[in-house]
Design a protein around this motif. Structure first.
Motif, mmCIF file in Angstrom:
data_model
loop_
_atom_site.group_PDB
_atom_site.id
_atom_site.type_symbol
_atom_site.label_atom_id
_atom_site.label_comp_id
_atom_site.label_asym_id
_atom_site.label_seq_id
_atom_site.Cartn_x
_atom_site.Cartn_y
_atom_site.Cartn_z
ATOM 1 N N THR A 37 0.480 8.307 5.274
ATOM 2 C CA THR A 37 1.789 8.165 4.634
ATOM 3 C C THR A 37 2.093 9.388 3.776
ATOM 4 N N GLU A 73 7.486 5.326 -2.597
ATOM 5 C CA GLU A 73 7.442 5.213 -1.137
ATOM 6 C C GLU A 73 6.039 4.906 -0.640
ATOM 7 N N LYS A 76 5.337 1.173 -1.443
ATOM 8 C CA LYS A 76 6.197 0.327 -0.595
ATOM 9 C C LYS A 76 5.661 0.296 0.834
ATOM 10 N N SER A 77 5.362 1.450 1.366
ATOM 11 C CA SER A 77 4.869 1.547 2.730
ATOM 12 C C SER A 77 3.525 0.852 2.896
ATOM 13 N N THR A 79 2.301 -1.591 1.082
ATOM 14 C CA THR A 79 2.505 -3.036 0.966
ATOM 15 C C THR A 79 2.965 -3.613 2.300
ATOM 16 N N GLU A 80 3.927 -2.958 2.919
ATOM 17 C CA GLU A 80 4.414 -3.419 4.220
ATOM 18 C C GLU A 80 3.299 -3.379 5.257
ATOM 19 N N TRP A 81 2.463 -2.350 5.211
ATOM 20 C CA TRP A 81 1.341 -2.242 6.147
ATOM 21 C C TRP A 81 0.392 -3.424 5.972
ATOM 22 N N HIS A 83 1.039 -6.361 4.685
ATOM 23 C CA HIS A 83 1.719 -7.586 5.110
ATOM 24 C C HIS A 83 1.681 -7.740 6.631
ATOM 25 N N HIS A 84 1.908 -6.647 7.350
ATOM 26 C CA HIS A 84 1.998 -6.728 8.816
ATOM 27 C C HIS A 84 0.656 -6.558 9.527
ATOM 28 N N ASP A 87 -1.891 -9.081 7.609
ATOM 29 C CA ASP A 87 -1.302 -10.420 7.572
ATOM 30 C C ASP A 87 -1.664 -11.147 6.277
ATOM 31 N N ALA A 89 0.331 -11.926 3.089
ATOM 32 C CA ALA A 89 1.653 -11.927 2.456
ATOM 33 C C ALA A 89 1.642 -11.801 0.934
ATOM 34 N N GLY A 92 0.509 -7.102 -3.108
ATOM 35 C CA GLY A 92 1.469 -6.208 -3.742
ATOM 36 C C GLY A 92 0.738 -5.319 -4.728
#
Length: 147
Positions: A37, A73, A76-77, A79-81, A83-84, A87, A89, A92
């Motif tokens: 990232t 950024e 944020k990135s 955290t999304e990684w 989560h997806h 898995d 949720a 943070g």
């Protein structure tokens, strides 16, 4: 004439409420993702490490980078990684961070420090570590935010 710079930073941030959410099974993947990232933002990742509740990043930046934008950024990135890809949720990061500017000759010492986080935290908590870094840098802080 070209612009010459040597801007190195030691960035530290924690999981939300210092929860031990970063698991051994995927910590290496997270660190790799953070490095990728940074590269995507044209920031040079020099070293990345940490333990279950926080990360340390040694990075080189350009004068055109805004630290707050890079950190926002990056968090944020990541955290999304999580989560997806993981898995998970609830994951943070804390709202804030600590960042320290470094001279080039301090980078090898900080890099070694980052690579030995697991051993280091067998003796000292993240809170104790952060307080020591803030004190050493002469940074005033509100202990309320260091829980």
């Amino acid at each position: 004439m070209s612009t010459y710079h040597s801007l190195h930073y030691h960035l530290v941030f924690s999981t939300k409420n210092r929860k031990p959410w970063i698991k051994e099974a995927w910590i290496g993947r997270l660190h790799s993702y953070l490095g990728g990232t940074l590269q995507g933002m044209d920031v040079k990742p020099l070293d990345i490490g940490g333990v279950e509740d926080h990360v340390h990043l040694l990075m080189g930046m350009k004068p055109t980078h805004r630290i707050s934008d890079v950190v926002r950024e990056l968090k944020k990135s990541a955290t999304e990684w999580v989560h997806h890809e993981i898995d998970f949720a609830p994951f943070g990061w804390q709202d804030g961070y600590a960042i320290f500017s470094l001279s080039p000759d301090a980078c090898p010492t900080v890099s070694r420090y980052i690579r030995h986080q697991k051993e280091h935290h067998q003796k000292r908590s993240f809170r104790e570590e952060l307080i020591k870094m803030l004190d050493r840098a002469g940074i005033q802080y509100d202990p309320t935010y260091l829980h």
